[in-house]
Design an enzyme around this catalytic site. Structure first.
Site, PDB file in Angstrom:
ATOM      1  N   HIS A  40       0.843  -1.198   0.000  1.00 58.06           N
ATOM      2  CA  HIS A  40       0.000   0.000   0.000  1.00 58.06           C
ATOM      3  C   HIS A  40       0.875   1.244   0.000  1.00 58.06           C
ATOM      4  CE1 HIS A  40       1.278  -0.317   4.155  1.00 58.06           C
ATOM      5  NE2 HIS A  40       1.043   0.982   4.244  1.00 58.06           N
ATOM      6  N   ASP A  96       0.636   4.945   1.955  1.00 64.10           N
ATOM      7  CA  ASP A  96      -0.158   5.583   3.012  1.00 64.10           C
ATOM      8  C   ASP A  96      -0.944   6.734   2.400  1.00 64.10           C
ATOM      9  OD1 ASP A  96       2.427   5.260   5.589  1.00 64.10           O
ATOM     10  OD2 ASP A  96       0.930   3.845   4.798  1.00 64.10           O
ATOM     11  N   HIS A 137       4.675   0.194   0.133  1.00 55.42           N
ATOM     12  CA  HIS A 137       5.452  -0.536   1.123  1.00 55.42           C
ATOM     13  C   HIS A 137       4.550  -1.596   1.756  1.00 55.42           C
ATOM     14  CE1 HIS A 137       3.646   3.005   3.035  1.00 55.42           C
ATOM     15  NE2 HIS A 137       3.600   2.317   4.152  1.00 55.42           N
ATOM     16  N   ARG A 157       6.276  -9.038  15.976  1.00 54.31           N
ATOM     17  CA  ARG A 157       6.876  -7.753  15.590  1.00 54.31           C
ATOM     18  C   ARG A 157       5.887  -6.655  15.924  1.00 54.31           C
ATOM     19  NH1 ARG A 157       6.654  -4.549  10.814  1.00 54.31           N
ATOM     20  NH2 ARG A 157       8.323  -2.999  10.870  1.00 54.31           N
TER      21      ARG A 157
HETATM   22  C1  LIG Z   1      -6.611   6.557   5.933  1.00 54.45           C
HETATM   23  C2  LIG Z   1      -6.127   5.426   6.379  1.00 54.45           C
HETATM   24  C3  LIG Z   1      -6.338   4.119   5.745  1.00 54.45           C
HETATM   25  C4  LIG Z   1      -5.439   3.191   6.597  1.00 54.45           C
HETATM   26  C5  LIG Z   1      -5.511   3.844   7.969  1.00 54.45           C
HETATM   27  C6  LIG Z   1      -5.275   5.281   7.604  1.00 54.45           C
HETATM   28  O1  LIG Z   1      -5.669   6.135   8.619  1.00 54.45           O
HETATM   29  C7  LIG Z   1      -3.812   5.479   7.241  1.00 54.45           C
HETATM   30  C8  LIG Z   1      -3.099   4.227   6.792  1.00 54.45           C
HETATM   31  C9  LIG Z   1      -4.005   3.232   6.054  1.00 54.45           C
HETATM   32  C10 LIG Z   1      -3.520   1.781   6.175  1.00 54.45           C
HETATM   33  C11 LIG Z   1      -3.015   1.503   7.617  1.00 54.45           C
HETATM   34  C12 LIG Z   1      -2.403   1.429   5.205  1.00 54.45           C
HETATM   35  C13 LIG Z   1      -2.192  -0.086   5.183  1.00 54.45           C
HETATM   36  C14 LIG Z   1      -3.466  -0.818   4.785  1.00 54.45           C
HETATM   37  C15 LIG Z   1      -4.670  -0.496   5.727  1.00 54.45           C
HETATM   38  C16 LIG Z   1      -5.930  -1.165   5.125  1.00 54.45           C
HETATM   39  C17 LIG Z   1      -4.488  -1.164   7.083  1.00 54.45           C
HETATM   40  O2  LIG Z   1      -3.654  -2.082   7.198  1.00 54.45           O
HETATM   41  O3  LIG Z   1      -5.189  -0.802   8.056  1.00 54.45           O
HETATM   42  C18 LIG Z   1      -4.810   1.019   5.777  1.00 54.45           C
HETATM   43  C19 LIG Z   1      -5.851   1.693   6.655  1.00 54.45           C
HETATM   44  C20 LIG Z   1      -7.278   1.470   6.219  1.00 54.45           C
HETATM   45  O4  LIG Z   1      -8.119   1.393   7.102  1.00 54.45           O
HETATM   46  O5  LIG Z   1      -7.543   1.404   4.989  1.00 54.45           O
HETATM   47  O1  LIG Z   2       4.582  -2.182  10.421  1.00 56.04           O
HETATM   48  C1  LIG Z   2       5.232  -1.653   9.496  1.00 56.04           C
HETATM   49  O2  LIG Z   2       6.464  -1.733   9.404  1.00 56.04           O
HETATM   50  C2  LIG Z   2       4.508  -0.873   8.404  1.00 56.04           C
HETATM   51  C3  LIG Z   2       3.066  -0.565   8.762  1.00 56.04           C
HETATM   52  C4  LIG Z   2       2.436   0.362   7.744  1.00 56.04           C
HETATM   53  O3  LIG Z   2       2.943   0.560   6.654  1.00 56.04           O
HETATM   54  C5  LIG Z   2       1.160   1.041   8.078  1.00 56.04           C
HETATM   55  O4  LIG Z   2       0.593   0.757   9.161  1.00 56.04           O
HETATM   56  O5  LIG Z   2       0.732   1.893   7.222  1.00 56.04           O
HETATM   57 FE   LIG Z   3       2.015   2.244   5.627  1.00 60.04          FE
END
Ligand SMILES: C=C1C[C@]23C[C@@]1(O)CC[C@H]2[C@]1(C)CCC[C@@](C)(C(=O)O)[C@H]1[C@@H]3C(=O)O
Ligand SMILES: O=C(O)CCC(=O)C(=O)O
Ligand SMILES: [Fe+2]
Length: 377
Positions: A245, A247, A301, A311
């Site tokens: 993804h 950010d 990333h 982790r």
């Molecule tokens: C606007 C957003 C979408 C996610 C949370 C956040 O506030 C900022 C980061 C995004 C996220 C963490 C990026 C990785 C994938 C994701 C689906 C997650 O793992 O939670 C993303 C978040 C989301 O809810 O879409």
């Molecule tokens: O845990 C990590 O190293 C990356 C997590 C991340 O990319 C995110 O939460 O948007």
């Molecule tokens: Fe991220």
């Protein structure tokens, strides 16, 4: 009499059968999943997206000591390193950033305390549909395939909000027993916000705009704090802790532990970001890429997991006030406009209702936004 383990003290067991998870959606209980020899199909990623051995990312390490003291030569050096990183992959690490090491230690300790609570306690904070805040296990309530092998706890931080916003969230959702956890994360978010404004100043200098330009844009921000907890996995080569993804937010300050697992996609390959003691990983998000008219890159990333150790990472996502219009500095900033005006509220809503955040979120969003505006004229 044996002392009662903390987790039972903190939260009388909740009958999770009353949980509101939609029928059929899976509940991510890592303690159970870890005992299964085969992991559920929902967590297995396509072969082309699975972890593989890789090189390291050349993410510069920027020492902020000189800049924070106002030293001109250090400032120019920091701006040069950051410009080189942000025009290519958008990742760099900072040291001597001023965040108290004891606060970092407390923040990680609170993560361990929360994520080792019984599932029923964690589900008290279960993320509600459409909200960014709360506890989520593998996003099992949102997605049905390519589930991330992780648990998350997210909450908001608005400095314009009440001084105890984070504390009040913890005590109201998890109970007064976790007030201290709320206080730790309140202080942690305050420190992250302060550091993000320092970074915004250096980003402005490196882009040749007035050093207060971005700082002012984020003075009254509405940021998001996210605790990522990645349990060990019996088949780590088949899963991802966080899928690929970019950010969507503006700037991410990531505190990762020493286990390693963060990877960045650059030049058609995944590169690892080696953990550096006391360093913070900073990356440009989609919203800042739009604020710089594409000059600085928001890069894909992901996070991989391993067989032996959990982790943890703490991600602070800096976001502008929801109604602020995202547009680059005035004038011909980096050539013709690459993105339309939008607000963070519009983009955030898009990630939560229309689209699963992935490697193309900003371009998909801007096409969707322009087509929905065309349709409405
Ligand atoms: C606007 C957003 C979408 C996610 C949370 C956040 O506030 C900022 C980061 C995004 C996220 C963490 C990026 C990785 C994938 C994701 C689906 C997650 O793992 O939670 C993303 C978040 C989301 O809810 O879409
Ligand atoms: O845990 C990590 O190293 C990356 C997590 C991340 O990319 C995110 O939460 O948007
Ligand atoms: Fe991220």
């Amino acid at each position: 009499m044996e002392p009662t383990p903390t987790s039972i003290l903190l939260c009388p067991p909740l009958d999770i059968k009353k949980d509101t998870t939609p029928a059929g959606a899976m509940v991510f209980d890592s303690t159970l999943l870890r005992k299964q020899s085969k992991i559920p199909q929902q967590f297995i990623w396509p072969p082309s997206e699975r972890p593989r051995t890789l090189k390291e990312l050349n993410a510069p390490v920027v020492d902020l000591h000189g800049f924070l003291r106002g030293d001109e030569a250090s400032t120019l050096r920091a701006a040069e390193l950051i410009r080189t990183a942000c025009t290519t992959h958008g990742f760099f690490q900072v040291t001597n950033h001023g965040v108290d090491i004891s606060l970092t230690r407390d923040a990680f300790a609170c993560m361990d305390q929360f994520f080792t609570l019984p599932l029923g306690c964690k589900l008290r904070a279960k993320r509600k549909p459409g909200s960014l805040w709360g506890y989520a296990g593998a996003h099992a309530d949102r997605f049905s395939s390519k589930l991330p092998w992780k648990e998350t706890l997210s909450f908001g931080y608005h400095d314009a909000g009440p001084q105890r916003m984070v504390v009040d969230y913890f005590t109201s959702v998890l109970g007064t027993d976790l007030e201290r956890m709320g206080l730790v994360y309140q202080r942690y978010c305050e420190a992250m916000k302060e550091l993000s404004l320092v970074i915004m100043e250096i980003l402005a200098i490196s882009l040749g705009v007035d050093r207060s330009f971005y700082r002012q844009f984020f003075e009254d921000s509405s940021s998001i704090m996210r605790c990522n907890y990645y349990p060990p996995c019996q088949e780590p080569e088949l899963v991802l802790g966080t899928g690929p993804h970019c950010d969507p937010t503006s700037l991410t300050i990531l505190q990762q532990d020493q286990v390693g697992g963060l990877e960045v996609f650059i030049d058609d390959e995944w590169r690892s970001v080696r953990p550096i003691h006391d360093a913070l990983v900073i990356n440009i998000g989609d919203t800042f890429m739009a604020l710089s008219n594409g000059r600085y890159k928001s890069c894909p990333h992901r996070a991989v997991v391993n067989r032996l150790r959990e982790r943890r990472s703490l991600a602070f996502f800096l976001c502008p006030r929801e109604d602020r219009v995202v547009r680059p500095p005035p004038g011909n900033f980096g050539g013709p406009r690459l993105y339309p005006d939008f607000t963070w509220a519009e983009f955030m809503a898009f990630t939560q209702s229309h689209y699963r955040t992935d490697m193309r979120t900003l371009s998909t969003f801007t096409h969707w936004l322009l087509s929905s505006k065309t349709l409405s004229t």
